[in-house]
Scaffold this motif. Structure first.
Motif, PDB file in Angstrom:
ATOM      1  N   ALA A   1       0.839  -1.206   0.000  1.00  0.00           N
ATOM      2  CA  ALA A   1       0.000   0.000   0.000  1.00  0.00           C
ATOM      3  C   ALA A   1       0.871   1.252   0.000  1.00  0.00           C
ATOM      4  O   ALA A   1       0.599   2.208  -0.736  1.00  0.00           O
ATOM      5  CB  ALA A   1      -0.939   0.002   1.204  1.00  0.00           C
TER       6      ALA A   1
ATOM      7  N   SER B   1      -6.401   0.465  -7.809  1.00  0.00           N
ATOM      8  CA  SER B   1      -7.018   0.148  -6.524  1.00  0.00           C
ATOM      9  C   SER B   1      -6.267  -1.008  -5.880  1.00  0.00           C
ATOM     10  O   SER B   1      -5.785  -1.902  -6.577  1.00  0.00           O
ATOM     11  CB  SER B   1      -8.484  -0.265  -6.716  1.00  0.00           C
ATOM     12  OG  SER B   1      -9.214   0.751  -7.353  1.00  0.00           O
TER      13      SER B   1
ATOM     14  N   SER C   1      -6.711  -3.761  -2.521  1.00  0.00           N
ATOM     15  CA  SER C   1      -7.525  -4.279  -1.427  1.00  0.00           C
ATOM     16  C   SER C   1      -6.929  -5.596  -0.956  1.00  0.00           C
ATOM     17  O   SER C   1      -5.996  -6.122  -1.558  1.00  0.00           O
ATOM     18  CB  SER C   1      -8.976  -4.464  -1.880  1.00  0.00           C
ATOM     19  OG  SER C   1      -9.047  -5.405  -2.936  1.00  0.00           O
ATOM     20  N   SER C   2      -7.493  -6.124   0.116  1.00  0.00           N
ATOM     21  CA  SER C   2      -7.059  -7.404   0.648  1.00  0.00           C
ATOM     22  C   SER C   2      -8.260  -8.337   0.666  1.00  0.00           C
ATOM     23  O   SER C   2      -9.315  -7.988   1.196  1.00  0.00           O
ATOM     24  CB  SER C   2      -6.509  -7.219   2.065  1.00  0.00           C
ATOM     25  OG  SER C   2      -6.156  -8.465   2.621  1.00  0.00           O
ATOM     26  N   ARG C   3      -8.090  -9.523   0.070  1.00  0.00           N
ATOM     27  CA  ARG C   3      -9.166 -10.520   0.040  1.00  0.00           C
ATOM     28  C   ARG C   3      -8.575 -11.899   0.298  1.00  0.00           C
ATOM     29  O   ARG C   3      -7.657 -12.319  -0.407  1.00  0.00           O
ATOM     30  CB  ARG C   3      -9.861 -10.534  -1.319  1.00  0.00           C
ATOM     31  CG  ARG C   3     -10.610  -9.273  -1.615  1.00  0.00           C
ATOM     32  CD  ARG C   3     -11.410  -9.399  -2.892  1.00  0.00           C
ATOM     33  NE  ARG C   3     -11.611  -8.054  -3.412  1.00  0.00           N
ATOM     34  CZ  ARG C   3     -11.539  -7.717  -4.671  1.00  0.00           C
ATOM     35  NH1 ARG C   3     -11.273  -8.615  -5.583  1.00  0.00           N
ATOM     36  NH2 ARG C   3     -11.729  -6.477  -5.046  1.00  0.00           N
TER      37      ARG C   3
ATOM     38  N   ARG D   1      -6.901   4.219  -5.065  1.00  0.00           N
ATOM     39  CA  ARG D   1      -7.935   3.915  -4.074  1.00  0.00           C
ATOM     40  C   ARG D   1      -7.476   2.758  -3.203  1.00  0.00           C
ATOM     41  O   ARG D   1      -7.175   1.682  -3.712  1.00  0.00           O
ATOM     42  CB  ARG D   1      -9.246   3.544  -4.763  1.00  0.00           C
ATOM     43  CG  ARG D   1      -9.827   4.682  -5.549  1.00  0.00           C
ATOM     44  CD  ARG D   1     -11.141   4.314  -6.156  1.00  0.00           C
ATOM     45  NE  ARG D   1     -11.642   5.435  -6.947  1.00  0.00           N
ATOM     46  CZ  ARG D   1     -12.357   5.315  -8.037  1.00  0.00           C
ATOM     47  NH1 ARG D   1     -12.694   4.127  -8.477  1.00  0.00           N
ATOM     48  NH2 ARG D   1     -12.751   6.374  -8.684  1.00  0.00           N
ATOM     49  N   CYS D   2      -7.438   3.006  -1.903  1.00  0.00           N
ATOM     50  CA  CYS D   2      -7.059   1.965  -0.955  1.00  0.00           C
ATOM     51  C   CYS D   2      -7.532   2.399   0.429  1.00  0.00           C
ATOM     52  O   CYS D   2      -7.155   3.468   0.900  1.00  0.00           O
ATOM     53  CB  CYS D   2      -5.550   1.743  -0.954  1.00  0.00           C
ATOM     54  SG  CYS D   2      -5.011   0.464   0.204  1.00  0.00           S
ATOM     55  N   ALA D   3      -8.351   1.577   1.062  1.00  0.00           N
ATOM     56  CA  ALA D   3      -8.853   1.887   2.399  1.00  0.00           C
ATOM     57  C   ALA D   3      -7.899   1.409   3.485  1.00  0.00           C
ATOM     58  O   ALA D   3      -8.094   1.719   4.657  1.00  0.00           O
ATOM     59  CB  ALA D   3     -10.235   1.251   2.589  1.00  0.00           C
ATOM     60  N   LEU D   4      -6.875   0.663   3.117  1.00  0.00           N
ATOM     61  CA  LEU D   4      -5.942   0.088   4.083  1.00  0.00           C
ATOM     62  C   LEU D   4      -4.779   1.041   4.362  1.00  0.00           C
ATOM     63  O   LEU D   4      -4.226   1.605   3.421  1.00  0.00           O
ATOM     64  CB  LEU D   4      -5.373  -1.225   3.549  1.00  0.00           C
ATOM     65  CG  LEU D   4      -6.386  -2.282   3.128  1.00  0.00           C
ATOM     66  CD1 LEU D   4      -5.714  -3.392   2.347  1.00  0.00           C
ATOM     67  CD2 LEU D   4      -7.086  -2.828   4.350  1.00  0.00           C
TER      68      LEU D   4
END
Length: 189
Positions: free
Chosen positions: A7, A69, A71-73, A31-34
């Motif tokens: 990130a 973007s 994210s983590s999944r 875009r990254c919420a982490l």
């Protein structure tokens, strides 16, 4: 390979690239919420991966928008890259991974060598990841999944040869997208 913050790498590269691509008329958004996402990997190769993807997307969307973007999944880091470029003809996804140049012919500087996605796919493979290209609303969307967290050692090495001649890797990778004025080459179109 080291444990690194993907990130943070994406954030710093997109901040630097956003200004330069803005000069070329391309809007770049990350875009990254982490706050961070730790992965095992080679920082130099992952930087090359991200810059290659950004450069390809900027070429596909001149005067448009590029969105990266993260994210983590399910214990994996997922990078998604989309752009506002033109739609490809049906069945032309294979063309994304080939240069389209006849063998032995030198490509135009604005076109690049056509090896970007093949290089990106190889870097992803070295990191035991997967890379998918799927149809977006208009242009293709690239999805990359990389192992996150503490993993066993990977057999990945950054090449020892300095390939950028001492220039910023960001400027080198984006050079065929940026206007000549940024390089002090106003009259050399």
């Amino acid at each position: 390979p080291v444990t690194m913050d993907l990130a943070g790498l994406c954030r710093s590269l997109t901040q630097e690239a956003a200004f330069l691509l803005g000069e070329a008329g391309v809007t770049l958004t990350f875009r990254c919420a982490l706050p961070s996402l730790l992965i095992p990997g080679d920082p130099g190769l992952l930087q090359k991966l991200i810059l290659t993807l950004l450069s390809n997307a900027a070429k596909a969307a001149p005067g448009g928008q590029v969105v990266l973007s993260l994210s983590s999944r399910s214990g994996r880091a997922v990078l998604t890259l989309s752009d506002s470029g033109d739609a490809l003809e049906e069945g032309s996804l294979d063309a994304l991974f080939s240069s389209g140049q006849p063998e032995g012919q030198i490509p135009n500087p604005q076109d690049g060598a056509g090896m970007g996605l093949a290089i990106a796919r190889h870097i992803v493979s070295l990191h035991r990841g997967t890379m998918l290209v799927e149809w977006g609303e208009k242009a293709p969307v690239i999805l990359i999944s990389l192992p996150a967290g503490a993993q066993e050692r990977l057999a990945v090495r950054t090449p020892e040869v300095q390939q950028d001649g001492g220039l910023s890797p960001l400027l080198v990778e984006l050079s065929d997208v940026l206007p000549p004025q940024l390089f002090g080459q106003e009259g050399l179109d």
